[in-house]
Design a protein around this motif. Structure first.
Motif, PDB file in Angstrom:
ATOM      1  N   SER A  63       0.844  -1.200   0.000  1.00 51.65           N
ATOM      2  CA  SER A  63       0.000   0.000   0.000  1.00 51.65           C
ATOM      3  C   SER A  63       0.871   1.239   0.000  1.00 51.65           C
ATOM      4  N   LYS A  64       0.348   2.291  -0.595  1.00 52.26           N
ATOM      5  CA  LYS A  64       1.074   3.553  -0.524  1.00 52.26           C
ATOM      6  C   LYS A  64       0.314   4.542   0.343  1.00 52.26           C
ATOM      7  N   SER A  65      -0.790   4.128   0.917  1.00 50.16           N
ATOM      8  CA  SER A  65      -1.626   5.085   1.629  1.00 50.16           C
ATOM      9  C   SER A  65      -2.054   4.602   3.008  1.00 50.16           C
ATOM     10  N   HIS A  66      -1.423   3.611   3.554  1.00 47.70           N
ATOM     11  CA  HIS A  66      -1.734   3.182   4.906  1.00 47.70           C
ATOM     12  C   HIS A  66      -0.419   3.095   5.674  1.00 47.70           C
ATOM     13  N   THR A  67      -0.184   4.122   6.476  1.00 47.98           N
ATOM     14  CA  THR A  67       1.075   4.174   7.211  1.00 47.98           C
ATOM     15  C   THR A  67       0.786   4.466   8.679  1.00 47.98           C
ATOM     16  N   LEU A  68       1.724   4.096   9.501  1.00 49.85           N
ATOM     17  CA  LEU A  68       1.619   4.367  10.936  1.00 49.85           C
ATOM     18  C   LEU A  68       2.959   4.889  11.426  1.00 49.85           C
ATOM     19  N   LEU A  69       2.900   5.944  12.207  1.00 50.85           N
ATOM     20  CA  LEU A  69       4.098   6.429  12.884  1.00 50.85           C
ATOM     21  C   LEU A  69       3.783   6.521  14.371  1.00 50.85           C
ATOM     22  N   TRP A  70       4.645   5.973  15.178  1.00 51.13           N
ATOM     23  CA  TRP A  70       4.490   6.040  16.636  1.00 51.13           C
ATOM     24  C   TRP A  70       5.795   6.577  17.211  1.00 51.13           C
ATOM     25  N   ALA A 121      11.522  15.843  34.732  1.00 54.29           N
ATOM     26  CA  ALA A 121      11.373  14.874  33.635  1.00 54.29           C
ATOM     27  C   ALA A 121      10.044  15.119  32.928  1.00 54.29           C
ATOM     28  N   GLY A 122       9.998  14.656  31.727  1.00 56.42           N
ATOM     29  CA  GLY A 122       8.761  14.803  30.963  1.00 56.42           C
ATOM     30  C   GLY A 122       8.826  13.935  29.726  1.00 56.42           C
ATOM     31  N   GLY A 123       7.764  13.974  28.983  1.00 55.64           N
ATOM     32  CA  GLY A 123       7.773  13.188  27.755  1.00 55.64           C
ATOM     33  C   GLY A 123       6.436  13.244  27.060  1.00 55.64           C
ATOM     34  N   PHE A 124       6.398  12.622  25.930  1.00 54.10           N
ATOM     35  CA  PHE A 124       5.146  12.558  25.162  1.00 54.10           C
ATOM     36  C   PHE A 124       5.199  11.334  24.268  1.00 54.10           C
ATOM     37  N   SER A 125       4.022  10.937  23.877  1.00 51.94           N
ATOM     38  CA  SER A 125       3.928   9.803  22.963  1.00 51.94           C
ATOM     39  C   SER A 125       2.774  10.083  22.014  1.00 51.94           C
ATOM     40  N   TYR A 126       3.015   9.913  20.729  1.00 58.12           N
ATOM     41  CA  TYR A 126       1.907  10.127  19.789  1.00 58.12           C
ATOM     42  C   TYR A 126       1.944   9.131  18.648  1.00 58.12           C
ATOM     43  N   VAL A 127       0.756   8.940  18.080  1.00 57.51           N
ATOM     44  CA  VAL A 127       0.638   8.089  16.902  1.00 57.51           C
ATOM     45  C   VAL A 127       0.001   8.903  15.785  1.00 57.51           C
ATOM     46  N   ASP A 128       0.343   8.554  14.586  1.00 49.79           N
ATOM     47  CA  ASP A 128      -0.255   9.188  13.412  1.00 49.79           C
ATOM     48  C   ASP A 128      -0.552   8.065  12.418  1.00 49.79           C
ATOM     49  N   TRP A 129      -1.825   7.833  12.180  1.00 48.97           N
ATOM     50  CA  TRP A 129      -2.252   6.696  11.350  1.00 48.97           C
ATOM     51  C   TRP A 129      -2.895   7.219  10.074  1.00 48.97           C
ATOM     52  N   GLN A 130      -2.286   6.946   8.961  1.00 47.31           N
ATOM     53  CA  GLN A 130      -2.861   7.320   7.671  1.00 47.31           C
ATOM     54  C   GLN A 130      -3.781   6.182   7.248  1.00 47.31           C
ATOM     55  N   PHE A 131      -5.079   6.414   7.379  1.00 52.01           N
ATOM     56  CA  PHE A 131      -5.997   5.291   7.159  1.00 52.01           C
ATOM     57  C   PHE A 131      -6.611   5.280   5.767  1.00 52.01           C
ATOM     58  N   THR A 132      -6.495   6.363   5.036  1.00 52.31           N
ATOM     59  CA  THR A 132      -6.781   6.339   3.602  1.00 52.31           C
ATOM     60  C   THR A 132      -5.705   7.195   2.946  1.00 52.31           C
ATOM     61  N   ARG A 133      -5.833   7.337   1.657  1.00 53.72           N
ATOM     62  CA  ARG A 133      -4.800   8.103   0.966  1.00 53.72           C
ATOM     63  C   ARG A 133      -4.700   9.537   1.485  1.00 53.72           C
ATOM     64  N   ASN A 134      -5.832  10.146   1.869  1.00 52.57           N
ATOM     65  CA  ASN A 134      -5.828  11.560   2.217  1.00 52.57           C
ATOM     66  C   ASN A 134      -6.122  11.845   3.692  1.00 52.57           C
ATOM     67  N   TRP A 135      -6.499  10.842   4.470  1.00 51.95           N
ATOM     68  CA  TRP A 135      -6.927  11.072   5.839  1.00 51.95           C
ATOM     69  C   TRP A 135      -5.963  10.468   6.843  1.00 51.95           C
ATOM     70  N   PHE A 136      -5.770  11.235   7.923  1.00 50.89           N
ATOM     71  CA  PHE A 136      -4.873  10.808   8.996  1.00 50.89           C
ATOM     72  C   PHE A 136      -5.593  10.996  10.328  1.00 50.89           C
ATOM     73  N   PHE A 137      -5.390  10.059  11.225  1.00 51.35           N
ATOM     74  CA  PHE A 137      -5.904  10.203  12.579  1.00 51.35           C
ATOM     75  C   PHE A 137      -4.724  10.117  13.536  1.00 51.35           C
ATOM     76  N   GLY A 138      -4.723  10.997  14.551  1.00 49.51           N
ATOM     77  CA  GLY A 138      -3.614  10.979  15.497  1.00 49.51           C
ATOM     78  C   GLY A 138      -4.073  11.197  16.918  1.00 49.51           C
ATOM     79  N   ALA A 139      -3.234  10.800  17.842  1.00 48.78           N
ATOM     80  CA  ALA A 139      -3.505  11.013  19.268  1.00 48.78           C
ATOM     81  C   ALA A 139      -2.176  11.241  19.974  1.00 48.78           C
ATOM     82  N   ARG A 140      -2.219  12.048  21.029  1.00 44.95           N
ATOM     83  CA  ARG A 140      -0.979  12.349  21.752  1.00 44.95           C
ATOM     84  C   ARG A 140      -1.238  12.410  23.254  1.00 44.95           C
TER      85      ARG A 140
END
Lengths: 410, 307
Positions: free
Chosen positions: A300-307, A326-345
């Motif tokens: 696929s060229k349109s379904h990617t995940l970055l964590w 101390a501190g930190g963060f964690s996020y995900v970015d999920w490309q679930f179609t060619r043009n749409w992305f969903f993320g959470a942090r």
């Protein structure tokens, strides 16, 4: 005379026939004659076969020649292009001009979060103009200038010369650039995966990140996996870490490692350690561990995940002792179609000068990119500030890029 | 004093790293951005080269991810074969910036832009604009699907290798000529195979196979993408289907990584046959080698209904 010769010849011929008729050939003689005929036939067949083979070869050669001629004829006027002019040759306007791009970022925010209440709810959060070009055969240059409506001023985000091929395999940057402190810190605003910086970046590093003037040297290590080491010496560094002392230097070492987990996934881990002196005249040491996992759906060229997850630890020395935060963060970015992305942090950050105070929060993000050159983003976030309590924000972000903006380093 | 000691330590570490990074002499290390050119490099270079191909053929060549592991290969490379025409613009520049290898930087002898050896088609007249979609301003970059281009590239690569490795120049020239002949023989074979399809109209998803269609006389009458790289809209699909019916198009050709659901909708609406073929070698069943790739495409096209 002629008649006599003819008569004698005819008599001899008739005599031989009579002799042949009178003594019939034996079976052995017949067999020999047949064998002789067979040999003649075989020789004839071989001769014909040789001729056929030769003809076939000629046809094949002609076909190949024809194909070659066709190919060459088709390409003759388009023969291999001459090599490009040497860099010292007179440059055309196109060669003289750097690649210029313009990337504005507009935000429309609501809610009671003070981060978004600093300026107008509708604003040009940032407008970046960047320039990139080769300086000469030895170095290239990149510069990014930005204007912010909230600050009403221009700033030089980055402006550096890059030497990608120094002796010994070193690469060097000289100028102003974002420090290699973690991954998030190196990203320009328009490339963030959310509308705002993670809390730990804002509280522990600074709202504008860590951009500094200095020198950076990097080298790939001779390891089986991709690994490089970077040394940076810069000016005063971010005020929240080093107090903005103009007479001080800050030092940074970053060690990046990359592993391909499969054809479709890889892991990156970067450890950054930095030090300098804070306004008390004592040292500040700060470290960042950034881990990034990338996945792409096979085929696929349109379904990617970055964590991505980053941990930041700060050690701030004062005459009265050492402050640890101390501190930190964690996020995900999920490309679930060619043009749409969903993320959470998810965020957590202790205040460097008051470690007992900590902020925490989270954000949900939906991004639509009709092409890779513009984005529409909706973000909702909730933050629990140690001093302000719970605050919420809804942010709509729009940005576009025009001009040839090159790919960012990963 | 403390600062000086720290600086000395840093310089010592740097010195050790320089020593370690000194490369050992041996075969010519060649990196090709795409597998199809990696195979060509091996055919030309033979035992004198060690070849690494970055992107596999089952990936959309426009959307190759800049995997940091590519840095290891690029750091050691003596030669880098690139497609050019901005096909690698999304992933190669940051890799080159970080590879720490002057031999393969743009302008060096080891940076071999293969597009220099061919004549690109579909170069936008009057310049390119993003309103035209994801158009390549210097022409269609998928030129490898014309074997005559591969023949020219084989000779060009042989010359480049000869320049980088003069002691083996004669071998490179000989192998380059042999490889070029093999590509031309394959071209003649495909030409004969597809002779019955000459003039047949087809629709393709993207312009990846335009060189192939142009070479073998197949008439491309439309694209599923209304503009290169742009997702089709219901309106653009209706328009395409109308044109397909008008021109009697019986086949729609797409690569495996395209949105095949959209292509299937077009074929089901028009009664055309969907032909899914790879456009690159490596990672695609039936397309391990360049000859396999070309024969696979040709064989699939023969399945398009005629008449």
């Amino acid at each position: 005379m002629k008649r006599l010769v003819v008569i004698l010849f005819a008599g001899a011929f008739a005599g031989s026939i009579a002799q042949a008729q009178s003594t019939p050939p034996t079976a052995e003689e017949l067999q020999k004659q047949i064998q002789a005929l067979q040999q003649q036939m075989q020789q004839m067949m071989q001769g014909y076969q040789t001729q056929i083979d030769q003809l076939k070869q000629q046809v094949d050669q002609l076909k190949a020649q024809q194909a070659t001629q066709q190919a060459e004829a088709a390409r003759a006027p388009e023969a291999p292009a001459p090599p490009p002019p040497a860099p010292s040759a007179p440059a055309s306007p196109a060669l003289s001009n750097p690649a210029i791009s313009f990337i504005p970022d507009f935000t429309f925010s609501g809610g009671d979060d003070p981060y978004w209440r600093q300026g107008n709810p509708v604003q040009v959060r940032e407008a970046e103009i960047s320039f990139a070009a080769n300086i000469d055969p030895y170095a290239s240059a990149f510069a990014a200038l930005s204007w912010s409506q909230a600050d009403q001023k221009f700033s030089v985000e980055e402006a550096y010369g890059l030497f990608p091929s120094l002796p010994g395999g070193w690469t060097m940057r000289i100028g102003r650039f974002y420090a290699d402190f973690g991954k998030q810190n190196q990203m320009h605003t328009h490339a963030w995966f959310q509308a705002d910086q993670p809390l730990a970046e804002r509280v522990m590093i600074g709202p504008d990140g860590w951009g500094d003037t200095g020198v950076s040297l990097s080298h790939l290590l001779p390891t089986p996996w991709a690994s490089d080491l970077t040394f940076q010496v810069g000016g005063d560094g971010p005020q929240r870490l080093f107090g903005g002392q103009s007479s001080q230097l800050s030092y940074l070492v970053a060690w990046r490692n990359f592993w391909d987990l499969s054809d479709n996934s890889n892991l990156e881990a970067q450890l950054s350690l930095a030090g300098g002196k804070n306004p008390t005249g004592h040292g500040t040491g700060v470290g960042d561990l950034a881990v990034t996992y990338r996945y792409k759906l096979p085929g696929s060229k349109s379904h990617t995940l970055l964590w991505r997850t980053e941990f930041i630890a700060d050690q701030y020395r004062t005459p009265d002792g050492i402050l640890h935060s101390a501190g930190g963060f964690s996020y995900v970015d999920w490309q679930f179609t060619r043009n749409w992305f969903f993320g959470a942090r998810a965020d957590y950050a202790e205040h460097p000068l008051a470690p007992s105070l900590h902020d925490k929060g989270g954000a949900l993000v939906l991004t639509w990119m009709p092409s890779e050159f513009q984005k529409f983003r909706l973000q909702v976030e909730r933050t629990d500030y140690a001093l302000l309590g719970m605050r919420d924000a809804v942010v709509f972000e729009y940005g576009f890029a025009i001009g040839p903006h090159g790919a960012h380093p990963f | 004093m403390e600062g000086q000691r720290e600086m000395k330590k840093i310089l010592m570490v740097l010195g050790m790293m320089v020593a370690v990074s000194a490369s050992a002499a041996g075969k010519l290390n060649v990196v090709a951005t795409y597998d199809v050119y990696g195979q060509l490099a091996k055919a030309v270079g033979g035992d004198h080269v060690e070849v690494t191909a970055l992107a596999k053929g089952n990936l959309d060549p426009h959307f190759v991810d800049a995997k940091p592991s590519y840095l290891v290969a690029l750091h050691k490379a003596d030669a880098l074969l690139v497609n050019g025409l901005e096909l690698e613009v999304g992933f190669l520049p940051p890799l080159l910036q970080q590879a720490g290898n002057g031999k393969i930087q743009q302008g060096a002898d080891g940076y071999v832009d293969l597009s220099r050896f061919v004549a690109p088609i579909e170069v936008p007249k009057g310049g390119a604009d993003r309103a035209m979609g994801d158009v390549h301003p210097f022409g269609n970059p998928h030129y490898h699907l014309d074997p005559r281009n591969m023949a020219l590239i084989a000779k060009g690569v042989a010359a480049a290798f000869a320049k980088l490795d003069p002691p083996n120049a004669a071998d490179y020239t000989k192998s380059g000529d042999a490889a070029a002949k093999a590509y031309l023989d394959l071209d003649a074979e495909i030409l004969m195979t597809l002779a019955p399809l000459k003039g047949s109209p087809v629709v393709t998803y993207h312009s990846s196979l335009d060189y192939f269609f142009l070479r073998y006389g197949i008439d491309v009458v439309g694209f599923v993408e209304p503009k290169p790289g742009i997702k089709p809209s219901p309106t653009s699909l209706l328009d395409l289907e109308r044109r397909m019916k008008e021109k009697g198009v019986r086949g729609v050709v797409a690569e495996p990584y395209q949105d095949l659901k959209i292509a299937q909708k077009v074929t089901s609406d028009t009664g055309a046959k969907l032909i899914v073929v790879p456009a690159y070698t490596g990672g695609n069943p039936g397309a391990d080698t360049y000859a396999d790739l070309m024969r696979t495409i040709a064989k699939a096209l023969l399945e398009v209904p005629r008449g």
